[in-house]
Design a protein around this motif. Structure first.
Motif, PDB file in Angstrom:
ATOM      1  N   LEU A 156       0.940 -10.041  55.310  1.00 60.02           N
ATOM      2  CA  LEU A 156       1.427  -9.169  54.246  1.00 60.02           C
ATOM      3  C   LEU A 156       2.921  -9.387  54.004  1.00 60.02           C
ATOM      4  N   LEU A 157       3.679  -9.549  55.074  1.00 60.32           N
ATOM      5  CA  LEU A 157       5.107  -9.800  54.912  1.00 60.32           C
ATOM      6  C   LEU A 157       5.336 -11.098  54.147  1.00 60.32           C
ATOM      7  N   GLU A 158       4.552 -12.108  54.443  1.00 59.50           N
ATOM      8  CA  GLU A 158       4.685 -13.389  53.744  1.00 59.50           C
ATOM      9  C   GLU A 158       4.394 -13.228  52.255  1.00 59.50           C
ATOM     10  N   ARG A 159       3.366 -12.458  51.946  1.00 55.38           N
ATOM     11  CA  ARG A 159       3.011 -12.231  50.539  1.00 55.38           C
ATOM     12  C   ARG A 159       4.124 -11.471  49.813  1.00 55.38           C
ATOM     13  N   LEU A 160       4.656 -10.441  50.460  1.00 54.43           N
ATOM     14  CA  LEU A 160       5.721  -9.649  49.841  1.00 54.43           C
ATOM     15  C   LEU A 160       6.985 -10.483  49.661  1.00 54.43           C
ATOM     16  N   HIS A 161       7.282 -11.303  50.641  1.00 50.36           N
ATOM     17  CA  HIS A 161       8.478 -12.132  50.581  1.00 50.36           C
ATOM     18  C   HIS A 161       8.386 -13.151  49.447  1.00 50.36           C
ATOM     19  N   ALA A 162       7.166 -13.514  49.081  1.00 53.82           N
ATOM     20  CA  ALA A 162       6.978 -14.484  47.998  1.00 53.82           C
ATOM     21  C   ALA A 162       7.179 -13.873  46.618  1.00 53.82           C
ATOM     22  N   LEU A 163       7.215 -12.552  46.523  1.00 56.41           N
ATOM     23  CA  LEU A 163       7.398 -11.890  45.230  1.00 56.41           C
ATOM     24  C   LEU A 163       8.810 -12.142  44.713  1.00 56.41           C
ATOM     25  N   GLN A 216       5.122 -11.270  35.793  1.00 53.41           N
ATOM     26  CA  GLN A 216       4.557 -12.577  35.458  1.00 53.41           C
ATOM     27  C   GLN A 216       3.954 -13.238  36.690  1.00 53.41           C
ATOM     28  N   TYR A 217       4.611 -13.068  37.835  1.00 56.74           N
ATOM     29  CA  TYR A 217       4.083 -13.605  39.092  1.00 56.74           C
ATOM     30  C   TYR A 217       2.786 -12.891  39.475  1.00 56.74           C
ATOM     31  N   LEU A 218       2.766 -11.567  39.328  1.00 56.63           N
ATOM     32  CA  LEU A 218       1.558 -10.803  39.665  1.00 56.63           C
ATOM     33  C   LEU A 218       0.384 -11.209  38.781  1.00 56.63           C
ATOM     34  N   VAL A 219       0.662 -11.478  37.515  1.00 53.40           N
ATOM     35  CA  VAL A 219      -0.398 -11.919  36.604  1.00 53.40           C
ATOM     36  C   VAL A 219      -0.922 -13.294  37.033  1.00 53.40           C
ATOM     37  N   ALA A 220      -0.003 -14.195  37.357  1.00 50.19           N
ATOM     38  CA  ALA A 220      -0.398 -15.561  37.715  1.00 50.19           C
ATOM     39  C   ALA A 220      -1.121 -15.628  39.049  1.00 50.19           C
ATOM     40  N   GLU A 221      -0.674 -14.834  40.030  1.00 52.86           N
ATOM     41  CA  GLU A 221      -1.195 -14.965  41.394  1.00 52.86           C
ATOM     42  C   GLU A 221      -2.242 -13.911  41.763  1.00 52.86           C
ATOM     43  N   TYR A 222      -2.192 -12.757  41.115  1.00 50.82           N
ATOM     44  CA  TYR A 222      -3.063 -11.652  41.522  1.00 50.82           C
ATOM     45  C   TYR A 222      -3.804 -11.004  40.355  1.00 50.82           C
ATOM     46  N   GLY A 223      -3.900 -11.704  39.230  1.00 55.03           N
ATOM     47  CA  GLY A 223      -4.617 -11.163  38.088  1.00 55.03           C
ATOM     48  C   GLY A 223      -3.997  -9.904  37.520  1.00 55.03           C
ATOM     49  N   GLY A 224      -2.697  -9.688  37.819  1.00 55.30           N
ATOM     50  CA  GLY A 224      -2.010  -8.514  37.304  1.00 55.30           C
ATOM     51  C   GLY A 224      -2.200  -7.259  38.127  1.00 55.30           C
ATOM     52  N   GLU A 225      -2.928  -7.371  39.260  1.00 58.76           N
ATOM     53  CA  GLU A 225      -3.187  -6.201  40.102  1.00 58.76           C
ATOM     54  C   GLU A 225      -2.212  -6.171  41.272  1.00 58.76           C
ATOM     55  N   ALA A 226      -1.244  -5.279  41.208  1.00 55.29           N
ATOM     56  CA  ALA A 226      -0.227  -5.216  42.259  1.00 55.29           C
ATOM     57  C   ALA A 226      -0.846  -4.913  43.621  1.00 55.29           C
ATOM     58  N   THR A 275      15.082  -8.585  33.601  1.00 60.57           N
ATOM     59  CA  THR A 275      14.573  -9.948  33.809  1.00 60.57           C
ATOM     60  C   THR A 275      13.785 -10.031  35.100  1.00 60.57           C
ATOM     61  N   ARG A 276      14.289  -9.417  36.164  1.00 63.27           N
ATOM     62  CA  ARG A 276      13.608  -9.477  37.450  1.00 63.27           C
ATOM     63  C   ARG A 276      12.258  -8.765  37.415  1.00 63.27           C
ATOM     64  N   VAL A 277      12.210  -7.617  36.754  1.00 69.17           N
ATOM     65  CA  VAL A 277      10.944  -6.888  36.651  1.00 69.17           C
ATOM     66  C   VAL A 277       9.926  -7.717  35.876  1.00 69.17           C
ATOM     67  N   GLN A 278      10.371  -8.345  34.804  1.00 64.19           N
ATOM     68  CA  GLN A 278       9.450  -9.171  34.020  1.00 64.19           C
ATOM     69  C   GLN A 278       8.979 -10.379  34.838  1.00 64.19           C
ATOM     70  N   GLN A 279       9.872 -10.984  35.602  1.00 60.42           N
ATOM     71  CA  GLN A 279       9.480 -12.112  36.459  1.00 60.42           C
ATOM     72  C   GLN A 279       8.478 -11.670  37.523  1.00 60.42           C
ATOM     73  N   LEU A 280       8.688 -10.494  38.091  1.00 53.26           N
ATOM     74  CA  LEU A 280       7.750  -9.959  39.072  1.00 53.26           C
ATOM     75  C   LEU A 280       6.363  -9.801  38.457  1.00 53.26           C
ATOM     76  N   GLN A 305       0.310  -6.937  32.960  1.00 51.23           N
ATOM     77  CA  GLN A 305      -0.021  -7.851  31.867  1.00 51.23           C
ATOM     78  C   GLN A 305       0.866  -7.583  30.658  1.00 51.23           C
ATOM     79  N   GLU A 306       1.031  -6.310  30.331  1.00 49.99           N
ATOM     80  CA  GLU A 306       1.850  -5.935  29.169  1.00 49.99           C
ATOM     81  C   GLU A 306       3.303  -6.325  29.377  1.00 49.99           C
ATOM     82  N   ILE A 307       3.824  -6.036  30.558  1.00 50.68           N
ATOM     83  CA  ILE A 307       5.228  -6.352  30.835  1.00 50.68           C
ATOM     84  C   ILE A 307       5.446  -7.854  30.849  1.00 50.68           C
TER      85      ILE A 307
END
Length: 202
Positions: A124-131, A101-111, A94-99, A65-67
């Motif tokens: 699981l592979l499909e989920r990881l590939h979507a990151l 932001q995606y985790l916040v949007a799709e997983y509530g910020g919980e990696a 930039t890539r870390v911040q995009q990652l 969330q912070e990142i």
């Protein structure tokens, strides 16, 4: 905590630095960020990055969330400050911040939610590939890392991880458990690069 099937933090020796490895063993986001950074730099440099970044953010862990909400220019500054966190600090910031932001949007910020309830290795592979920043190879390597070192083993995880899931292999960061295995993985990568160069020269 990097969630395993038994919910315990794991002892890993990927970064070859105790404090950095301790963070990787307990922090799902640190592990993901380390994997994201693992390109065009030595593996141990990449996986030390999350610990260094957390310190520069004044914390002992990373928070998606912070990142995600961090001012982009200021966040890039955390990467470019000497010593730089990566060979390409600006683009990787930039890539870390995009990652995140995606985790916040799709997983509530919980990696850890990326893998916590995945029913199969293929899912699981499909989920990881979507990151963001995770191509097929990176997704397979991280899946293998989860299975081999963190006990995250949904049905078919080895098959989904491809050659990186093979037991006893020394192909990737998933197989690093100390200095000796790091040397073996590095030697494998060097052989693979040499073979690729030889193939191109024919």
């Amino acid at each position: 905590m990097t969630k395993s099937d038994d919910g315990e933090a794991r002892t890993v020796r990927i970064a070859q630095q105790p404090e950095a490895d301790e963070l990787l063993g307990r922090s799902p986001l640190a592990a993901l960020v380390g994997m994201l950074l693992d390109q065009q730099v030595p593996m141990e440099w990449a996986f030390t990055g999350p610990f260094t970044l957390a310190g520069r953010m004044g914390s002992d862990d990373l928070d998606a969330q912070e990142i995600a909400a961090y001012d982009p220019e200021a966040f890039t500054g955390l990467f470019t400050a000497k010593p730089a966190l990566h060979r390409y600090p600006g683009s990787m910031a930039t890539r870390v911040q995009q990652l995140c932001q995606y985790l916040v949007a799709e997983y509530g910020g919980e990696a850890s939610s990326v893998w916590a309830d995945a029913a199969t290795g293929a899912e699981l592979l499909e989920r990881l590939h979507a990151l963001p920043g995770f191509g097929t190879q990176k997704a397979q390597i991280f899946l293998a890392l989860l299975g081999k070192q963190f006990g995250v083993r949904p049905t078919g995880w080895r098959e989904a991880a491809g050659p990186y899931g093979e037991a006893g292999s020394h192909r990737s960061v998933a197989d690093i458990t100390g200095p000796d295995s790091l040397a073996e993985v590095r030697a494998y990568k060097q052989r693979a690069k040499a073979a690729a160069r030889a193939g191109r020269s024919k």
